[in-house]
Motif scaffolding. Structure first.
Motif, short mmCIF file in Angstrom:
data_model
loop_
_atom_site.label_atom_id
_atom_site.label_comp_id
_atom_site.label_asym_id
_atom_site.label_seq_id
_atom_site.Cartn_x
_atom_site.Cartn_y
_atom_site.Cartn_z
N GLY A 65 -27.78 -15.66 69.49
CA GLY A 65 -28.59 -16.41 69.47
C GLY A 65 -29.87 -15.36 69.89
O GLY A 65 -29.99 -15.31 70.61
N ARG A 66 -31.28 -15.72 70.05
CA ARG A 66 -32.46 -15.85 70.15
C ARG A 66 -32.44 -16.13 71.29
O ARG A 66 -32.43 -17.66 71.46
CB ARG A 66 -33.35 -16.41 69.08
N PHE B 50 -27.13 -24.30 74.01
CA PHE B 50 -28.45 -23.17 75.02
C PHE B 50 -27.51 -22.89 75.99
O PHE B 50 -26.70 -23.13 76.55
CB PHE B 50 -29.75 -24.11 75.24
N SER C 178 -29.75 -18.88 58.70
CA SER C 178 -30.74 -18.32 59.02
C SER C 178 -30.91 -17.19 59.57
O SER C 178 -29.76 -16.26 60.42
CB SER C 178 -31.90 -19.03 60.20
N VAL D 281 -32.62 -10.69 71.03
CA VAL D 281 -31.83 -11.27 70.44
C VAL D 281 -30.28 -11.19 71.91
O VAL D 281 -30.35 -10.28 72.28
CB VAL D 281 -30.92 -10.09 68.89
N ASP E 27 -37.07 -9.93 66.61
CA ASP E 27 -36.38 -11.18 67.56
C ASP E 27 -35.69 -10.51 68.80
O ASP E 27 -35.43 -9.28 68.47
CB ASP E 27 -35.72 -12.26 66.62
N CYS F 173 -35.05 -18.29 73.62
CA CYS F 173 -36.32 -18.11 74.03
C CYS F 173 -37.15 -18.26 74.64
O CYS F 173 -38.33 -18.93 74.49
CB CYS F 173 -35.63 -19.72 73.36
N ASN G 73 -30.62 -20.13 72.96
CA ASN G 73 -30.91 -20.78 72.00
C ASN G 73 -29.67 -20.45 70.71
O ASN G 73 -30.12 -19.43 70.20
CB ASN G 73 -32.08 -20.76 71.13
N ARG G 74 -28.16 -21.05 70.91
CA ARG G 74 -26.89 -20.93 69.38
C ARG G 74 -27.25 -21.37 68.68
O ARG G 74 -26.64 -20.50 67.24
CB ARG G 74 -25.94 -21.32 70.45
N TRP G 75 -28.40 -22.55 68.54
CA TRP G 75 -28.36 -22.46 66.80
C TRP G 75 -29.53 -21.82 66.23
O TRP G 75 -29.74 -21.83 65.11
CB TRP G 75 -28.92 -23.86 66.71
N SER G 76 -30.13 -20.33 67.23
CA SER G 76 -31.45 -20.06 65.56
C SER G 76 -30.93 -19.24 64.62
O SER G 76 -31.88 -19.58 63.84
CB SER G 76 -32.11 -19.16 66.74
N TYR G 77 -29.36 -18.45 64.74
CA TYR G 77 -29.53 -18.43 63.57
C TYR G 77 -28.48 -19.32 62.87
O TYR G 77 -27.66 -18.22 62.03
CB TYR G 77 -28.92 -16.70 63.44
#
Length: 177
Positions: free
Chosen positions: A152-153, A26, A72, A80, A78, A155, A49-53
């Motif tokens: 990322g997204r 994050f 993903s 972004v 979204d 959050c 969130n750096r892991w979202s995609y």
């Protein structure tokens, strides 16, 4: 071991864990401008969130091959965070994803229409838009955003701060978590 050595070792390990968490999981960014108002306002600190995609690997400048671990797709709508895709404007931007690869994009003044009937955007390029002020910097300014630029997204809003006021008085009570 002496108590001072244990303290320094514990502090060093904590700092390294915090840096790894920030770099890999994050990151906190500041929203500049009111392009996504009322959802996000200028001065809001948002958690991304750096892991979202999927975790980005490699680099955009070609030193290492770009890729994503556990990739993903970005969804339309979204919010972004992404690195600036042009050299003339640097920094990190926060925008809403308005069109996905394969969508048709038509800009009619300030209105953006995305019917999705035929292919316009190349694979792995996205149209990012601001929905607020007419002079916001978004894809109308710098064009399509490559997937390699997406961090990322967003959050959550951690807190809001009016940056025109002093640090200790500018917090917005309704913009906490």
């Amino acid at each position: 071991m002496k108590a001072s050595v244990k303290f320094i070792l514990a502090l060093t390990v904590a700092a390294l864990l915090m840096l790894a968490f920030r770099a890999l999981a994050f990151t906190l960014y500041v929203v500049n401008g009111d392009g996504l108002a009322p959802e996000l306002q200028g001065g809001d600190r948002v958690l991304v969130n750096r892991w979202s995609y999927g975790l980005r690997t490699g680099s955009r400048d070609g030193l290492f091959r770009y890729g994503r671990i556990c990739r993903s797709d970005v969804e339309r709508g979204d919010i972004v965070a992404f690195d600036s895709p042009v050299d003339s404007v640097g920094g990190v931007f926060v925008c809403r994803c308005g069109a996905l690869p394969g969508d048709t994009i038509r800009v009619n003044g300030d209105l953006i229409l995305v019917p999705g009937l035929s292919t316009c955007a190349d694979e792995n390029y996205y149209w990012m838009e601001s929905i607020g002020s007419g002079n916001a910097i978004d894809s109308r300014f710098f064009g399509l955003v490559p997937e390699s630029s997406i961090i990322g997204r967003v959050c959550m809003v951690v807190y809001g701060h009016d940056d025109t006021k002093p640090f200790y008085t500018g917090y917005r009570k309704g913009r906490m978590m």
